[in-house]
Design a protein around this motif. Sequence first.
Motif, short mmCIF file in Angstrom:
data_model
loop_
_atom_site.label_atom_id
_atom_site.label_comp_id
_atom_site.label_asym_id
_atom_site.label_seq_id
_atom_site.Cartn_x
_atom_site.Cartn_y
_atom_site.Cartn_z
N ASN A 14 0.80 -1.16 -0.08
CA ASN A 14 0.09 0.08 0.08
C ASN A 14 0.76 1.39 0.00
OD1 ASN A 14 -2.49 -1.41 -0.02
ND2 ASN A 14 -2.52 -1.66 2.06
N PRO A 15 1.92 1.56 0.88
CA PRO A 15 2.76 2.52 1.06
C PRO A 15 3.42 2.74 -0.42
CG PRO A 15 3.56 1.06 2.65
CD PRO A 15 2.19 0.64 2.03
N SER A 45 3.04 6.08 -7.52
CA SER A 45 2.13 6.80 -8.30
C SER A 45 2.48 8.26 -8.09
CB SER A 45 0.61 6.71 -7.62
OG SER A 45 -0.11 5.22 -7.57
N ASN A 46 3.12 8.64 -7.15
CA ASN A 46 3.55 10.14 -7.13
C ASN A 46 4.61 10.24 -7.81
OD1 ASN A 46 1.94 11.90 -5.04
ND2 ASN A 46 1.99 9.94 -4.07
N LYS A 54 2.64 1.42 -3.47
CA LYS A 54 2.00 2.00 -4.47
C LYS A 54 1.70 3.52 -4.60
CE LYS A 54 -0.82 -0.36 -7.64
NZ LYS A 54 -0.07 -1.12 -8.73
N ASN A 55 1.34 4.01 -3.48
CA ASN A 55 1.39 5.54 -3.31
C ASN A 55 2.38 6.17 -3.82
OD1 ASN A 55 -0.28 7.83 -2.36
ND2 ASN A 55 1.57 7.91 -0.77
N SER A 57 8.16 12.20 2.09
CA SER A 57 6.99 11.09 2.27
C SER A 57 7.29 10.21 3.59
CB SER A 57 6.91 10.47 0.99
OG SER A 57 5.99 9.32 1.12
#
Length: 423
Positions: free
Chosen positions: A24-25, A31-32, A27-28, A79
């Motif tokens: 999950n992290p 994407s950024n 993927k984020n 991040s």
Amino acid sequence: MKKRNMLCIKRKESLDVGHLILYNPYKNILSNFMELATKKEAKDFDPVAKVYHGLLSAPPEIREYYEALLGVTSYYQASKGGRGRYIEKKLASSFEFCSLDVKLSQIPFWLTYPAIHRKKGIFTLQGLSASEKKSIRRFHWDWIGEKDEETDLGSVIKNEKVMVLMEIKNRVDSGGTAARREIWTSQKFGVILDHLIEDKKIYRKHEEGEVKDFTFAEMLLHFDIHHLEMYIGILFDITDSPASIDADKRNGFYSSSKEGFNYLLSKMRDSKKFDIIDVDDEKLQVEVRHRLSGITIKCGALYGDEVTEKLFRQRTPVSDLLLLRYDDIWLSQLIAISERANLLKYGKNYTIIFRNLLIKDWNVRKLYDEFITSEGSEEALNNLVEYIIKKHSEIFPSELCSPSTEKDEYLADVIQFLGAVEA
């Protein structure tokens, strides 16, 4: 061409919990990175920042690369990306009776609904179902105490009637002298010890129209917990090998731990509320019996594999916590820097060209879909890149390719980055 080991191209529904806490992290973040690689407006520096960071004085031949480097790396460093709690989540996900973020006020809920508490700790409240959230809202225990405290991890070994609470430090040099000492004194263990010494009612249970208040010890006995263990668990030394007490003495904050341990031991003795069973002031271990309740309490410092041995009652190498090694972050970050530099300099890059090609060539779409469906298999990657090089090589200019990499190899990395984002 090199087939990279990308976690984010795998099917999410097939992953276990240990992989999901990275997926999950990751993927984020990816994407950024993709936004930065394909949209100029994704990152802009104001005039002051341009002067401060030297963007206006950088040589023209590297200016775009330097700006891309700053933009991509500054995002990544800012991040959180799940990094701070990764080890704790990995430990909690490894054993079903282990949970994350154990607050004193929430221990009755944890002991009543261990699966929900564990799931909430790993995936946050958003990861719970409607019925699970309702269980939290309708829980029939109140916290009426004043000094609440949270511990990184907790586990319950039912057959031993034991509750283990553990504060985790990644390395012997994590934190600082004051932080290490306070775990034993004014925070964590010290607060729990205060509740045992003061023996005040800090919980209230509502059941069938009746209300009953409990001290901390009474609450533990109500849930058939007769042994409490509290540890600071230090995982690694400064070489990333399993931690040891000697490594803590050489490179860590052992002396601060010892100060805190001695304070805790003195507090136990002075309170007259405990019978001392055993003490090892070199290994920082003490075992006592709480006179009012009969509960035995162990408190101490653990190093390396001792952490898993006490937490799970089986000695699992802590080095296994580092076995999930994927290429998503380093590859995507480097590709994003290179692609953004080309975007700033030429207004296009391989990612943008490939995305446009997907619109125009059905065979490319088909091969790209096979690549994603196969979770990034080497064969599917080779088929896709070979087709593009054979049919469309001319639309991928050499000047947009990393100078140290062949065109097909660079294109393969771009595709793997994009596939991990879009899968």
